[in-house]
Design an enzyme around this catalytic site. Sequence first.
Site, PDB file in Angstrom:
ATOM      1  CG  HIS A  12      -0.401  -0.098   2.539  1.00 24.51           C
ATOM      2  ND1 HIS A  12      -1.025  -0.716   3.592  1.00 24.51           N
ATOM      3  CD2 HIS A  12       0.755   0.391   3.041  1.00 24.51           C
ATOM      4  CE1 HIS A  12      -0.278  -0.599   4.680  1.00 24.51           C
ATOM      5  NE2 HIS A  12       0.806   0.077   4.365  1.00 24.51           N
ATOM      6  CG  HIS A  59       0.834   4.633   7.478  1.00 27.75           C
ATOM      7  ND1 HIS A  59      -0.264   4.046   6.892  1.00 27.75           N
ATOM      8  CD2 HIS A  59       1.891   3.840   7.158  1.00 27.75           C
ATOM      9  CE1 HIS A  59       0.110   2.950   6.250  1.00 27.75           C
ATOM     10  NE2 HIS A  59       1.403   2.801   6.397  1.00 27.75           N
ATOM     11  CG  HIS A 193       8.674  -1.064   3.045  1.00 30.82           C
ATOM     12  ND1 HIS A 193       7.853  -2.116   3.389  1.00 30.82           N
ATOM     13  CD2 HIS A 193       7.983   0.058   3.428  1.00 30.82           C
ATOM     14  CE1 HIS A 193       6.718  -1.659   3.921  1.00 30.82           C
ATOM     15  NE2 HIS A 193       6.781  -0.343   3.963  1.00 30.82           N
ATOM     16  CD  GLU A 242       3.608  -1.514   6.276  1.00 30.55           C
ATOM     17  OE1 GLU A 242       3.651  -0.327   6.614  1.00 30.55           O
ATOM     18  OE2 GLU A 242       3.617  -1.861   5.077  1.00 30.55           O
TER      19      GLU A 242
HETATM   20  O1  LIG Z   1       8.165   3.209   0.022  1.00 32.20           O
HETATM   21  C1  LIG Z   1       7.658   4.195   0.572  1.00 32.20           C
HETATM   22  O2  LIG Z   1       7.947   5.345   0.238  1.00 32.20           O
HETATM   23  C2  LIG Z   1       6.650   4.013   1.661  1.00 32.20           C
HETATM   24  C3  LIG Z   1       6.306   5.088   2.471  1.00 32.20           C
HETATM   25  C4  LIG Z   1       5.336   4.923   3.477  1.00 32.20           C
HETATM   26  C5  LIG Z   1       4.727   3.694   3.646  1.00 32.20           C
HETATM   27  O3  LIG Z   1       3.766   3.515   4.567  1.00 32.20           O
HETATM   28  C6  LIG Z   1       5.075   2.625   2.829  1.00 32.20           C
HETATM   29  O4  LIG Z   1       4.447   1.425   3.062  1.00 32.20           O
HETATM   30  C7  LIG Z   1       6.025   2.775   1.834  1.00 32.20           C
END
Ligand SMILES: O=C(O)c1ccc(O)c(O)c1
Length: 282
Positions: A12, A59, A193, A242
Amino acid sequence: MARITAGVATSHVPAIGAAMDLKKTAEPYWQPLFAGYDWSRQWIAQEKPDVVILVYNDHASAFDMKIIPTFAIGCGERYKPADEGWGPRPVPDVIGEPDLAWHIAQSLILDEFDMTIINEMDVDHGLTVPLSLMFGQPDAWPCRVIPVAVNVVTYPPPSGNRCWRLGEAIARAVESFPEDLNVQIWGTGGMSHQLQGPRAGLINAEWDNRFLDLMSQSDDGEALRAIEHIEYLRETGSEGIEMVMWLIMRGALGDKVRPLHRHYHVPASNTAVGHLVLEPMD
Ligand SMILES: O=C(O)c1ccc(O)c(O)c1
Protein backbone atom coordinates in the site's frame (compact mmCIF):
# COMPACT_ATOMS: atom_id res chain seq x y z
CA MET A 1 -25.44 -16.47 4.63
CA ALA A 2 -22.44 -14.19 4.13
CA ARG A 3 -19.36 -15.94 2.77
CA ILE A 4 -15.71 -15.10 2.17
CA THR A 5 -15.14 -15.77 -1.52
CA ALA A 6 -11.57 -14.54 -2.00
CA GLY A 7 -8.50 -13.03 -0.41
CA VAL A 8 -6.30 -10.31 -1.85
CA ALA A 9 -2.87 -9.25 -0.65
CA THR A 10 -1.25 -6.05 -1.80
CA SER A 11 1.33 -3.49 -0.76
CA HIS A 12 0.00 0.00 0.00
CA VAL A 13 2.86 2.38 -0.85
CA PRO A 14 1.67 6.04 -0.76
CA ALA A 15 3.60 6.95 -3.95
CA ILE A 16 1.39 4.48 -5.86
CA GLY A 17 -1.65 6.56 -4.91
CA ALA A 18 0.17 9.75 -5.91
CA ALA A 19 1.15 8.19 -9.28
CA MET A 20 -2.52 7.44 -9.96
CA ASP A 21 -3.80 10.79 -8.71
CA LEU A 22 -1.19 12.68 -10.79
CA LYS A 23 -1.81 10.51 -13.90
CA LYS A 24 1.70 9.05 -14.06
CA THR A 25 0.76 5.38 -14.33
CA ALA A 26 1.93 5.04 -17.97
CA GLU A 27 5.41 6.42 -17.19
CA PRO A 28 8.19 3.81 -17.61
CA TYR A 29 8.90 3.78 -13.86
CA TRP A 30 5.29 2.93 -12.97
CA GLN A 31 3.97 1.00 -15.97
CA PRO A 32 5.28 -2.47 -14.96
CA LEU A 33 3.93 -2.07 -11.45
CA PHE A 34 0.40 -1.23 -12.61
CA ALA A 35 0.49 -3.90 -15.35
CA GLY A 36 0.56 -6.50 -12.59
CA TYR A 37 -2.87 -5.33 -11.41
CA ASP A 38 -4.61 -5.50 -14.84
CA TRP A 39 -5.65 -9.11 -14.30
CA SER A 40 -6.97 -8.33 -10.81
CA ARG A 41 -9.08 -5.39 -11.99
CA GLN A 42 -10.75 -7.54 -14.64
CA TRP A 43 -11.26 -10.34 -12.14
CA ILE A 44 -12.81 -8.13 -9.46
CA ALA A 45 -15.12 -6.46 -11.98
CA GLN A 46 -16.62 -9.93 -12.50
CA GLU A 47 -16.52 -10.98 -8.86
CA LYS A 48 -18.36 -7.85 -7.66
CA PRO A 49 -17.83 -8.23 -3.89
CA ASP A 50 -20.54 -6.61 -1.77
CA VAL A 51 -18.13 -5.99 1.08
CA VAL A 52 -14.35 -5.93 1.49
CA ILE A 53 -12.88 -6.47 4.96
CA LEU A 54 -9.75 -4.40 4.46
CA VAL A 55 -6.90 -5.15 6.87
CA TYR A 56 -4.41 -2.28 6.93
CA ASN A 57 -2.40 -0.10 9.24
CA ASP A 58 -2.96 3.53 10.03
CA HIS A 59 0.14 5.73 9.66
CA ALA A 60 -0.47 8.30 12.46
CA SER A 61 -3.57 9.65 10.67
CA ALA A 62 -6.42 8.34 12.84
CA PHE A 63 -4.24 7.16 15.74
CA ASP A 64 -1.02 8.49 17.22
CA MET A 65 1.10 7.91 20.30
CA LYS A 66 -1.93 8.81 22.47
CA ILE A 67 -3.95 5.76 21.37
CA ILE A 68 -2.46 2.57 19.92
CA PRO A 69 -5.06 -0.16 19.39
CA THR A 70 -3.55 -3.51 18.49
CA PHE A 71 -6.67 -4.54 16.52
CA ALA A 72 -9.47 -2.10 15.63
CA ILE A 73 -12.60 -2.51 13.51
CA GLY A 74 -14.46 0.28 11.76
CA CYS A 75 -18.20 0.09 12.45
CA GLY A 76 -19.02 3.51 10.94
CA GLU A 77 -21.22 4.48 8.02
CA ARG A 78 -18.56 6.40 6.08
CA TYR A 79 -14.83 7.25 6.21
CA LYS A 80 -13.13 10.22 4.56
CA PRO A 81 -9.66 10.05 2.99
CA ALA A 82 -7.14 11.43 5.51
CA ASP A 83 -4.97 14.46 4.94
CA GLU A 84 -1.45 13.04 5.20
CA GLY A 85 0.27 16.37 4.59
CA TRP A 86 -0.58 17.13 0.97
CA GLY A 87 -4.35 17.38 1.37
CA PRO A 88 -6.71 14.37 1.24
CA ARG A 89 -6.31 12.12 -1.83
CA PRO A 90 -8.90 12.90 -4.53
CA VAL A 91 -10.65 9.56 -4.07
CA PRO A 92 -14.26 8.81 -3.07
CA ASP A 93 -15.33 8.51 0.55
CA VAL A 94 -15.25 4.92 1.77
CA ILE A 95 -18.70 3.58 2.59
CA GLY A 96 -18.88 1.26 5.60
CA GLU A 97 -21.10 -1.73 6.36
CA PRO A 98 -22.15 -1.14 10.00
CA ASP A 99 -24.48 -4.14 10.36
CA LEU A 100 -21.84 -6.69 9.36
CA ALA A 101 -19.08 -4.76 11.13
CA TRP A 102 -20.94 -4.74 14.46
CA HIS A 103 -21.73 -8.42 14.00
CA ILE A 104 -18.04 -9.17 13.41
CA ALA A 105 -17.03 -7.00 16.39
CA GLN A 106 -19.46 -8.86 18.66
CA SER A 107 -18.43 -12.26 17.35
CA LEU A 108 -14.69 -11.49 17.69
CA ILE A 109 -14.99 -10.10 21.21
CA LEU A 110 -17.06 -13.09 22.37
CA ASP A 111 -14.44 -15.24 20.61
CA GLU A 112 -11.84 -13.58 22.92
CA PHE A 113 -10.31 -11.06 20.48
CA ASP A 114 -10.53 -7.69 22.22
CA MET A 115 -11.22 -5.36 19.31
CA THR A 116 -11.28 -1.59 19.58
CA ILE A 117 -14.48 -0.32 17.97
CA ILE A 118 -14.09 2.77 15.79
CA ASN A 119 -17.16 4.70 14.70
CA GLU A 120 -15.42 7.76 13.28
CA MET A 121 -12.03 8.04 11.60
CA ASP A 122 -10.33 9.16 8.42
CA VAL A 123 -8.54 6.50 6.39
CA ASP A 124 -5.06 7.00 4.97
CA HIS A 125 -3.02 5.48 2.13
CA GLY A 126 -2.92 2.13 3.93
CA LEU A 127 -6.59 1.69 3.02
CA THR A 128 -7.13 3.92 -0.01
CA VAL A 129 -4.14 2.78 -2.11
CA PRO A 130 -5.30 -0.89 -2.19
CA LEU A 131 -8.77 0.31 -3.28
CA SER A 132 -7.19 2.38 -6.05
CA LEU A 133 -4.99 -0.51 -7.20
CA MET A 134 -7.91 -2.91 -7.38
CA PHE A 135 -10.68 -0.60 -8.66
CA GLY A 136 -8.87 2.20 -10.51
CA GLN A 137 -10.41 5.66 -10.32
CA PRO A 138 -14.21 5.31 -10.12
CA ASP A 139 -16.56 8.11 -8.96
CA ALA A 140 -17.65 5.85 -6.09
CA TRP A 141 -15.99 2.68 -4.72
CA PRO A 142 -18.03 -0.28 -6.00
CA CYS A 143 -18.30 -2.05 -2.62
CA ARG A 144 -18.72 -1.33 1.05
CA VAL A 145 -15.61 -1.57 3.22
CA ILE A 146 -15.01 -2.73 6.78
CA PRO A 147 -11.65 -1.34 7.91
CA VAL A 148 -9.63 -3.57 10.24
CA ALA A 149 -6.67 -1.59 11.54
CA VAL A 150 -3.64 -3.37 13.02
CA ASN A 151 -0.82 -1.77 14.97
CA VAL A 152 2.40 -2.54 13.09
CA VAL A 153 3.95 0.89 13.72
CA THR A 154 4.73 0.95 17.44
CA TYR A 155 6.37 -2.00 19.18
CA PRO A 156 4.93 -4.50 20.06
CA PRO A 157 2.84 -5.47 17.03
CA PRO A 158 0.76 -8.67 17.27
CA SER A 159 2.44 -11.98 16.39
CA GLY A 160 1.86 -13.61 13.02
CA ASN A 161 0.17 -16.52 14.77
CA ARG A 162 -2.26 -14.20 16.56
CA CYS A 163 -3.01 -12.51 13.22
CA TRP A 164 -3.71 -15.88 11.55
CA ARG A 165 -6.07 -16.82 14.39
CA LEU A 166 -7.84 -13.46 14.11
CA GLY A 167 -8.38 -14.25 10.42
CA GLU A 168 -9.93 -17.60 11.36
CA ALA A 169 -12.20 -15.82 13.86
CA ILE A 170 -13.23 -13.25 11.22
CA ALA A 171 -14.19 -16.14 8.90
CA ARG A 172 -16.36 -17.66 11.66
CA ALA A 173 -17.99 -14.27 12.22
CA VAL A 174 -18.77 -13.75 8.53
CA GLU A 175 -20.18 -17.27 8.16
CA SER A 176 -22.61 -16.64 11.01
CA PHE A 177 -24.05 -13.46 9.45
CA PRO A 178 -27.48 -14.32 8.01
CA GLU A 179 -27.53 -11.90 5.06
CA ASP A 180 -26.42 -13.23 1.68
CA LEU A 181 -23.24 -11.22 1.05
CA ASN A 182 -20.21 -11.79 -1.15
CA VAL A 183 -17.34 -10.80 1.16
CA GLN A 184 -13.65 -10.53 0.31
CA ILE A 185 -10.82 -10.06 2.80
CA TRP A 186 -7.72 -8.11 1.86
CA GLY A 187 -4.39 -8.06 3.70
CA THR A 188 -2.21 -5.06 2.89
CA GLY A 189 1.25 -3.61 3.53
CA GLY A 190 4.77 -4.90 2.91
CA MET A 191 6.68 -6.37 1.30
CA SER A 192 10.30 -5.73 2.28
CA HIS A 193 11.07 -2.09 2.99
CA GLN A 194 12.84 0.11 5.49
CA LEU A 195 12.23 3.84 5.41
CA GLN A 196 14.82 5.12 7.86
CA GLY A 197 18.25 4.58 9.38
CA PRO A 198 21.39 3.02 7.91
CA ARG A 199 19.43 0.19 6.23
CA ALA A 200 16.90 2.53 4.50
CA GLY A 201 16.11 1.17 1.04
CA LEU A 202 16.52 -2.49 2.05
CA ILE A 203 14.78 -4.95 -0.30
CA ASN A 204 14.95 -8.75 0.05
CA ALA A 205 13.40 -10.27 -3.08
CA GLU A 206 14.41 -13.83 -2.17
CA TRP A 207 12.69 -13.67 1.22
CA ASP A 208 9.62 -11.91 -0.22
CA ASN A 209 9.18 -14.57 -2.90
CA ARG A 210 9.45 -17.38 -0.37
CA PHE A 211 6.71 -15.61 1.63
CA LEU A 212 4.56 -15.40 -1.52
CA ASP A 213 5.15 -19.16 -2.08
CA LEU A 214 4.06 -19.96 1.48
CA MET A 215 1.01 -17.69 1.26
CA SER A 216 -0.12 -19.49 -1.90
CA GLN A 217 0.32 -22.97 -0.41
CA SER A 218 -2.50 -25.15 0.92
CA ASP A 219 -1.64 -26.01 4.52
CA ASP A 220 -2.20 -24.90 8.09
CA GLY A 221 0.23 -22.01 7.72
CA GLU A 222 2.64 -23.36 10.34
CA ALA A 223 5.72 -21.99 8.52
CA LEU A 224 4.17 -18.53 8.14
CA ARG A 225 2.76 -18.41 11.64
CA ALA A 226 6.14 -19.27 13.14
CA ILE A 227 7.97 -16.30 11.60
CA GLU A 228 9.06 -14.14 14.52
CA HIS A 229 9.15 -10.33 14.61
CA ILE A 230 12.92 -10.40 14.64
CA GLU A 231 13.01 -12.29 11.32
CA TYR A 232 10.73 -9.74 9.63
CA LEU A 233 12.93 -6.93 10.97
CA ARG A 234 16.23 -8.55 10.06
CA GLU A 235 15.27 -9.91 6.64
CA THR A 236 12.66 -7.42 5.38
CA GLY A 237 13.47 -4.14 7.15
CA SER A 238 11.64 -2.26 9.86
CA GLU A 239 8.45 -1.81 7.82
CA GLY A 240 8.41 -5.40 6.52
CA ILE A 241 6.58 -6.30 9.75
CA GLU A 242 3.45 -5.05 7.93
CA MET A 243 3.30 -8.52 6.37
CA VAL A 244 1.76 -9.96 9.54
CA MET A 245 -1.43 -8.31 8.24
CA TRP A 246 -1.38 -10.63 5.22
CA LEU A 247 -1.70 -13.54 7.67
CA ILE A 248 -5.10 -12.26 8.85
CA MET A 249 -6.33 -12.58 5.27
CA ARG A 250 -4.67 -15.97 4.78
CA GLY A 251 -6.02 -17.34 8.08
CA ALA A 252 -9.55 -16.32 7.05
CA LEU A 253 -9.37 -18.41 3.86
CA GLY A 254 -8.87 -21.78 5.59
CA ASP A 255 -6.17 -24.37 4.93
CA LYS A 256 -6.81 -24.99 1.24
CA VAL A 257 -6.41 -22.14 -1.24
CA ARG A 258 -6.23 -21.83 -5.00
CA PRO A 259 -3.73 -19.15 -6.12
CA LEU A 260 -5.30 -17.13 -8.96
CA HIS A 261 -2.79 -14.35 -9.51
CA ARG A 262 0.67 -13.27 -8.33
CA HIS A 263 2.73 -10.14 -8.99
CA TYR A 264 6.03 -8.90 -7.58
CA HIS A 265 7.73 -5.67 -8.57
CA VAL A 266 10.73 -3.71 -7.27
CA PRO A 267 10.85 -0.82 -6.64
CA ALA A 268 7.87 1.36 -5.86
CA SER A 269 9.41 4.26 -4.00
CA ASN A 270 11.39 2.42 -1.26
CA THR A 271 9.29 -0.71 -1.28
CA ALA A 272 9.04 -4.15 -2.88
CA VAL A 273 5.46 -4.54 -4.09
CA GLY A 274 3.77 -7.91 -3.74
CA HIS A 275 0.27 -8.86 -4.79
CA LEU A 276 -1.72 -12.11 -4.57
CA VAL A 277 -5.28 -13.15 -5.34
CA LEU A 278 -6.33 -16.36 -3.58
CA GLU A 279 -9.56 -18.33 -3.48
CA PRO A 280 -10.61 -20.54 -0.55
CA MET A 281 -11.15 -24.17 -1.60
CA ASP A 282 -13.18 -25.53 1.31
O1 LIG B 1 8.17 3.21 0.02
C1 LIG B 1 7.66 4.20 0.57
O2 LIG B 1 7.95 5.34 0.24
C2 LIG B 1 6.65 4.01 1.66
C3 LIG B 1 6.31 5.09 2.47
C4 LIG B 1 5.34 4.92 3.48
C5 LIG B 1 4.73 3.69 3.65
O3 LIG B 1 3.77 3.51 4.57
C6 LIG B 1 5.08 2.62 2.83
O4 LIG B 1 4.45 1.43 3.06
C7 LIG B 1 6.02 2.77 1.83
